[in-house]
Design a protein around this motif. Structure first.
Motif, PDB file in Angstrom:
ATOM      1  N   ASP A  56       0.963  -1.105   0.050  1.00 39.06           N
ATOM      2  CA  ASP A  56      -0.047  -0.173   0.015  1.00 39.06           C
ATOM      3  C   ASP A  56       0.992   1.094   0.033  1.00 39.06           C
ATOM      4  O   ASP A  56       1.062   1.813   0.971  1.00 39.06           O
ATOM      5  CB  ASP A  56      -0.802  -0.142   1.303  1.00 39.06           C
ATOM      6  N   VAL A  57       1.335   1.588  -1.150  1.00 44.80           N
ATOM      7  CA  VAL A  57       2.314   2.788  -1.454  1.00 44.80           C
ATOM      8  C   VAL A  57       1.360   4.073  -1.626  1.00 44.80           C
ATOM      9  O   VAL A  57       0.558   4.018  -2.546  1.00 44.80           O
ATOM     10  CB  VAL A  57       3.202   2.467  -2.469  1.00 44.80           C
ATOM     11  N   ASP A  58       1.526   4.883  -0.715  1.00 43.73           N
ATOM     12  CA  ASP A  58       0.889   6.329  -0.691  1.00 43.73           C
ATOM     13  C   ASP A  58       1.533   7.312  -1.585  1.00 43.73           C
ATOM     14  O   ASP A  58       1.095   7.999  -2.461  1.00 43.73           O
ATOM     15  CB  ASP A  58       0.634   6.904   0.539  1.00 43.73           C
ATOM     16  N   ILE A  59       3.007   7.372  -1.603  1.00 43.55           N
ATOM     17  CA  ILE A  59       3.663   8.569  -2.186  1.00 43.55           C
ATOM     18  C   ILE A  59       4.844   7.741  -3.028  1.00 43.55           C
ATOM     19  O   ILE A  59       5.718   7.008  -2.397  1.00 43.55           O
ATOM     20  CB  ILE A  59       4.152   9.481  -1.337  1.00 43.55           C
ATOM     21  N   VAL A  60       5.164   8.201  -4.318  1.00 45.66           N
ATOM     22  CA  VAL A  60       6.388   7.746  -5.019  1.00 45.66           C
ATOM     23  C   VAL A  60       7.219   9.047  -5.065  1.00 45.66           C
ATOM     24  O   VAL A  60       6.754   9.997  -5.495  1.00 45.66           O
ATOM     25  CB  VAL A  60       5.955   7.152  -6.335  1.00 45.66           C
ATOM     26  N   VAL A  61       8.365   8.830  -4.891  1.00 45.42           N
ATOM     27  CA  VAL A  61       9.508  10.022  -4.835  1.00 45.42           C
ATOM     28  C   VAL A  61      10.104   9.604  -6.180  1.00 45.42           C
ATOM     29  O   VAL A  61      10.686   8.268  -6.296  1.00 45.42           O
ATOM     30  CB  VAL A  61      10.384  10.163  -3.622  1.00 45.42           C
ATOM     31  N   LEU A  62      10.251  10.425  -7.079  1.00 41.22           N
ATOM     32  CA  LEU A  62      10.954  10.137  -8.441  1.00 41.22           C
ATOM     33  C   LEU A  62      12.277  10.889  -8.541  1.00 41.22           C
ATOM     34  O   LEU A  62      12.269  12.189  -8.781  1.00 41.22           O
ATOM     35  CB  LEU A  62      10.025  10.801  -9.498  1.00 41.22           C
ATOM     36  N   GLY A  63      13.172  10.115  -8.315  1.00 44.50           N
ATOM     37  CA  GLY A  63      14.479  10.601  -8.691  1.00 44.50           C
ATOM     38  C   GLY A  63      15.360  10.104  -9.453  1.00 44.50           C
ATOM     39  O   GLY A  63      16.540   9.956  -9.517  1.00 44.50           O
ATOM     40  N   VAL A  64      14.645   9.791 -10.792  1.00 50.86           N
ATOM     41  CA  VAL A  64      15.278   9.037 -11.849  1.00 50.86           C
ATOM     42  C   VAL A  64      15.571  10.332 -13.041  1.00 50.86           C
ATOM     43  O   VAL A  64      15.020  11.225 -12.840  1.00 50.86           O
ATOM     44  CB  VAL A  64      14.585   8.004 -12.432  1.00 50.86           C
ATOM     45  N   PRO A  65      16.380   9.756 -14.214  1.00 48.01           N
ATOM     46  CA  PRO A  65      16.715  10.859 -15.144  1.00 48.01           C
ATOM     47  C   PRO A  65      15.175  11.213 -15.687  1.00 48.01           C
ATOM     48  O   PRO A  65      14.491  10.340 -15.735  1.00 48.01           O
ATOM     49  CB  PRO A  65      17.676  10.199 -15.952  1.00 48.01           C
ATOM     50  N   LYS A  66      15.487  12.237 -16.477  1.00 44.75           N
ATOM     51  CA  LYS A  66      14.221  12.864 -17.131  1.00 44.75           C
ATOM     52  C   LYS A  66      13.723  11.623 -18.180  1.00 44.75           C
ATOM     53  O   LYS A  66      12.341  11.569 -18.260  1.00 44.75           O
ATOM     54  CB  LYS A  66      14.388  14.289 -17.864  1.00 44.75           C
ATOM     55  N   ASN A  67      14.528  10.907 -18.785  1.00 47.86           N
ATOM     56  CA  ASN A  67      14.097  10.042 -19.816  1.00 47.86           C
ATOM     57  C   ASN A  67      13.188   8.885 -19.285  1.00 47.86           C
ATOM     58  O   ASN A  67      12.303   8.343 -19.651  1.00 47.86           O
ATOM     59  CB  ASN A  67      14.892   9.592 -20.699  1.00 47.86           C
ATOM     60  N   GLU A  68      13.414   8.641 -17.840  1.00 48.27           N
ATOM     61  CA  GLU A  68      12.930   7.583 -17.300  1.00 48.27           C
ATOM     62  C   GLU A  68      11.510   7.833 -16.589  1.00 48.27           C
ATOM     63  O   GLU A  68      10.761   6.897 -16.169  1.00 48.27           O
ATOM     64  CB  GLU A  68      13.760   6.831 -16.087  1.00 48.27           C
ATOM     65  N   ALA A  69      11.512   8.954 -16.415  1.00 48.27           N
ATOM     66  CA  ALA A  69      10.505   9.404 -15.305  1.00 48.27           C
ATOM     67  C   ALA A  69       9.049   9.062 -15.910  1.00 48.27           C
ATOM     68  O   ALA A  69       8.239   8.538 -15.101  1.00 48.27           O
ATOM     69  CB  ALA A  69      10.521  10.957 -15.029  1.00 48.27           C
ATOM     70  N   GLN A  70       8.613   9.430 -17.235  1.00 51.81           N
ATOM     71  CA  GLN A  70       7.334   9.334 -17.442  1.00 51.81           C
ATOM     72  C   GLN A  70       7.127   7.742 -17.727  1.00 51.81           C
ATOM     73  O   GLN A  70       6.010   7.324 -17.149  1.00 51.81           O
ATOM     74  CB  GLN A  70       7.164   9.909 -18.910  1.00 51.81           C
ATOM     75  N   LYS A  71       8.257   7.069 -17.930  1.00 48.41           N
ATOM     76  CA  LYS A  71       7.986   5.428 -17.877  1.00 48.41           C
ATOM     77  C   LYS A  71       7.425   4.903 -16.551  1.00 48.41           C
ATOM     78  O   LYS A  71       6.340   4.129 -16.147  1.00 48.41           O
ATOM     79  CB  LYS A  71       9.170   4.447 -18.217  1.00 48.41           C
ATOM     80  N   ILE A  72       7.903   5.415 -15.498  1.00 53.37           N
ATOM     81  CA  ILE A  72       7.684   5.215 -14.086  1.00 53.37           C
ATOM     82  C   ILE A  72       6.032   5.352 -13.786  1.00 53.37           C
ATOM     83  O   ILE A  72       5.374   4.732 -13.176  1.00 53.37           O
ATOM     84  CB  ILE A  72       8.574   5.919 -13.057  1.00 53.37           C
ATOM     85  N   CYS A  73       5.737   6.702 -14.122  1.00 49.22           N
ATOM     86  CA  CYS A  73       4.509   7.316 -14.033  1.00 49.22           C
ATOM     87  C   CYS A  73       3.400   6.322 -14.567  1.00 49.22           C
ATOM     88  O   CYS A  73       2.382   6.079 -14.185  1.00 49.22           O
ATOM     89  CB  CYS A  73       4.484   8.644 -14.542  1.00 49.22           C
ATOM     90  N   ASP A  74       3.656   5.747 -15.959  1.00 50.36           N
ATOM     91  CA  ASP A  74       2.902   4.836 -16.512  1.00 50.36           C
ATOM     92  C   ASP A  74       2.707   3.718 -15.666  1.00 50.36           C
ATOM     93  O   ASP A  74       1.577   3.111 -15.631  1.00 50.36           O
ATOM     94  CB  ASP A  74       3.452   4.483 -17.915  1.00 50.36           C
ATOM     95  N   MET A  75       3.633   3.275 -15.056  1.00 51.88           N
ATOM     96  CA  MET A  75       3.765   1.978 -14.149  1.00 51.88           C
ATOM     97  C   MET A  75       2.548   2.359 -13.187  1.00 51.88           C
ATOM     98  O   MET A  75       2.037   1.458 -12.442  1.00 51.88           O
ATOM     99  CB  MET A  75       4.912   1.501 -13.543  1.00 51.88           C
ATOM    100  N   ILE A  76       2.501   3.613 -12.500  1.00 55.48           N
ATOM    101  CA  ILE A  76       2.279   4.110 -11.316  1.00 55.48           C
ATOM    102  C   ILE A  76       0.428   3.983 -11.485  1.00 55.48           C
ATOM    103  O   ILE A  76       0.044   3.848 -10.385  1.00 55.48           O
ATOM    104  CB  ILE A  76       2.514   5.363 -10.777  1.00 55.48           C
ATOM    105  N   SER A  77      -0.026   4.430 -12.478  1.00 51.61           N
ATOM    106  CA  SER A  77      -1.325   4.449 -12.535  1.00 51.61           C
ATOM    107  C   SER A  77      -2.366   3.211 -12.278  1.00 51.61           C
ATOM    108  O   SER A  77      -1.765   2.083 -12.821  1.00 51.61           O
ATOM    109  CB  SER A  77      -1.677   5.272 -13.922  1.00 51.61           C
ATOM    110  N   GLY A  78      -3.273   3.361 -11.444  1.00 55.79           N
ATOM    111  CA  GLY A  78      -4.171   2.216 -10.972  1.00 55.79           C
ATOM    112  C   GLY A  78      -3.563   1.337  -9.926  1.00 55.79           C
ATOM    113  O   GLY A  78      -3.890   0.445  -9.676  1.00 55.79           O
ATOM    114  N   LYS A  79      -2.601   1.921  -9.311  1.00 56.08           N
ATOM    115  CA  LYS A  79      -2.045   1.147  -8.269  1.00 56.08           C
ATOM    116  C   LYS A  79      -2.102   1.637  -6.987  1.00 56.08           C
ATOM    117  O   LYS A  79      -1.473   1.403  -5.838  1.00 56.08           O
ATOM    118  CB  LYS A  79      -0.499   1.155  -8.406  1.00 56.08           C
TER     119      LYS A  79
END
Lengths: 209, 209
Positions: free
Chosen positions: B143-166
């Motif tokens: 049960d993750v409430d907050i994701v801290v994104l400290g990745v390079p800019k090219n990776e950021a959107q990919k991670i966000c795509d994983m996050i939706s619906g979670k």
DNA sequence: TAGATTGTTAATCGATTAACAATC
DNA sequence: TAGATTGTTAATCGATTAACAATC
């Protein structure tokens, strides 16, 4: 003689324009209209034109804006084509993160000094950490443009008191407190917990997001 | 049914009120008027009363506000009295700085996972760094409430795509890019270079500061 | 009760958006 | 020339400030 002040809302958008235009340039895009830029940035076309026209007419009627030209103009307006001597005060987690931050052009940002309570070296002797006791004389002997404040909140104001009258032009403050400095010194705050708390507000109150 | 949205200007001031009130409480101050708070914060007394009254009447006419009571009320409004499960994605300089940041109450912010491209351990084995490949299933199982994104800019959107619906409720994004995520997820950006560039703008154009 | 200060409405100010003439 | 899009003025919107009645 002084023109009307540029509102801080406009100032905060300038780096965003710069970022989007840099991306466009890297993608090989040569021209862009305020309408297209609007779709990319989320700002209205009207606002973009208004913002830019605070600083001059960079576009061509009926055509739009040349990406590289506009990007370079904005860099000039911000002051990104100059070099800056930087000193980092407080070499904890944040000071270190800033020291090694790759996000901005390190040719333009020369870290010429790192200060902390404890003297020493870091990164296999590559970085010399000087005592904060020596900061004041260092500022007198060197032409420091920017001081990065990564000290605890109780220390932050003391450092700022040292800074006034030393020809420092800007303070980038990461300490979770408001600092003041005499003279013509710009202060920019990064208050991490305030940012996190805003996020939590919206998480707790999604109807306001 | 929905009330008017609270403007982001108000939301950004709430953590500041909280900070100043916490300081006052620590100094043993028990009551404060909007006028006194105005002197401390730099906001007008009128604005302070307006802001607070978006959320209710916390004061007493003729008297002022009880410091502790008001501080606690604001903490409740923001959502600071709840616990949050946090995951850090990208364990470079910024991820590490956030991991060890002492500025916020770590009892309330449980870092339950750290992810990076390279698996491994850190801090003498105290921190286990998991592969980003395992992030998606981790988000499903925990049960993750907050994701801290400290990745390079090219990776950021990919991670966000994983996050939706979670069921993630907020993203604290340090990547120098705008990210989007589907669903009811709040996003808060810390764009370090934009902050630095604003500082440089004011250094270069002190007449606008 | 008198004084103080809030809560709230009304006035002002400034920023954003819309509109359009200028012009490439 | 016709079409497109800027630069700029005018209109609108929203946030801040002022004012004051309510009330502790």
């Amino acid at each position: 003689m002084q023109k009307n002040k540029i509102s801080s809302a406009v100032v905060r958008r300038l780096p965003k324009y710069f970022r989007f235009l840099t991306n466009l340039e890297n993608e090989g895009v040569e021209k862009i209209s305020s309408k297209q830029l609007s779709e990319i940035t989320g700002f209205t076309a009207s606002q973009i034109r208004q913002d830019l026209n605070h600083f001059g007419g960079f576009g061509q009627q009926g055509y739009g804006y040349r990406v590289t030209e506009l990007k370079n103009s904005i860099a000039d307006i911000i002051g990104l084509n100059k070099e800056y001597n930087v000193v980092i005060v407080g070499f904890g987690r944040i000071g270190r993160a800033i020291y090694q931050y790759k996000g901005f052009d390190t040719k333009k940002f020369n870290v010429i000094g790192v200060f902390d309570l404890e003297e020493g070296t870091y990164d296999e002797g590559k970085i010399e950490i000087k005592s904060i006791d020596k900061l004041e004389s260092f500022l007198e002997k060197n032409d420091v443009d920017i001081v990065v404040l990564g000290v605890p909140k109780n220390e932050a104001q003391k450092i700022c008191d040292m800074i006034s009258g030393k020809n420092v032009k800007g303070i980038w403050n990461f300490a979770p407190t408001n600092v003041e400095v005499e003279g013509d010194v710009a202060i920019e705050n990064i208050h991490l917990s305030e940012s996190l708390y805003s996020l939590i507000f919206y998480m707790s109150n999604p109807e306001h997001y």
